[in-house]
Design an enzyme around this catalytic site. Structure first.
Site: not given
Ligand code: NAD
Ligand code: ZN
Length: 239
Positions: A99, A114, A211, A227
């Protein structure tokens, strides 16, 4: 709360993954049992899937494009852009995300290892550069072709393909003194190895996410939290 101090001599390398866009409403793999937005990766993001069923691959990435266009940067993206503005020439952001929320938040020194949802490129290795493409394709017959005759494919690094910009990434890791990794499960390589390279080179390594990642042992510091909540105010930049 934890805070991370950044000295005038520090150079920062940030790696982000799907987790940083979760609070913008874009799903990760992890939160959906290894599926991405309900799809099995091998059906939509591999070279074999493209050979077998380009219409299916385009249907998946068209839907991802539409979702990303609707999404907005969250406080996590904004905090990284703000940090960059305080560290001119000493900040590099590498994202696994396809994105464009980092650039829309204002990040500049940014590399999409990516690929990018908002671009397409020729399916052949003919040398034609990627082109900007925001289209949401309803049918394969709407998808354009390259001058060489190849069908346009998403400008996305499929599984088993080589990530983009690896030479630049390695150079940036080798000169970084602080690596900050946000919202990535540590299961996709080579990105999961970046923290090891940084550690071997003597850098401090910080993970931010709700986590612990699979490669948690390689971090000198783990900040547990989302975040968008943990990143704003996390860094103290020394003059
Ligand atoms: P992943 O789905 O394997 O892991 C997501 C990680 O994000 C988990 O560790 C999870 O704990 C963490 N997380 C969840 N919510 C969070 C939050 N609010 N704040 C911080 N962290 C949070 O993702 P990955 O490791 O990035 O690997 C996924 C691959 O799939 C990448 O290669 C990427 O190209 C692709 N992908 C991209 C997008 C995108 O562009 N937005 C979305 C999904 C997948
Ligand atoms: Zn071509």
């Amino acid at each position: 709360m934890d805070s991370i101090s950044i000295a005038a001599t520090d150079r920062v390398f940030v790696l982000t993954g799907a987790g940083i866009s979760a609070e913008s409403g874009l799903p990760t793999f992890r939160d959906s049992d290894g599926l991405w937005a309900g799809y099995r990766i091998e059906d939509v993001c591999t070279p074999e899937a493209w050979q077998r069923n380009p219409a299916g691959v385009w249907a998946f990435y068209s839907a991802r494009r539409a979702a990303a266009q609707q999404a907005k940067p969250n406080p996590g993206h904004l905090a990284l852009a703000e940090l960059e503005s305080r560290l001119p020439e000493r900040f590099f952001l590498c994202t696994q995300n396809v994105d464009d929320l980092h650039e829309r938040a204002g990040s500049v020194n940014l590399l999409h290892m990516h690929g990018e949802l908002a671009k397409s490129r020729c399916e052949n290795d003919c040398g034609a550069p990627p082109v900007e493409d925001h289209a949401v394709y309803a049918s394969l017959s709407d998808v354009g072709r390259c001058a060489c005759g190849g069908l346009l494919r998403p400008h996305i690094v499929f599984f088993d393909e080589i990530p983009l910009g690896m030479e630049r990434i390695e150079r940036e890791i080798l000169r970084a003194t602080l690596m900050v990794v946000v919202g990535t499960s540590g299961s996709v390589y080579p990105a999961a190895n970046f923290v090891h390279w940084a550690r071997q080179n003597g850098a401090r390594t910080v993970y931010v996410g709700p986590e612990a990642p699979l490669n948690a042992a390689a971090f000198t510091h783990v900040v547990e939290g989302k975040a968008g909540e943990a990143l704003p105010g996390l860094f103290v930049v020394e003059a």
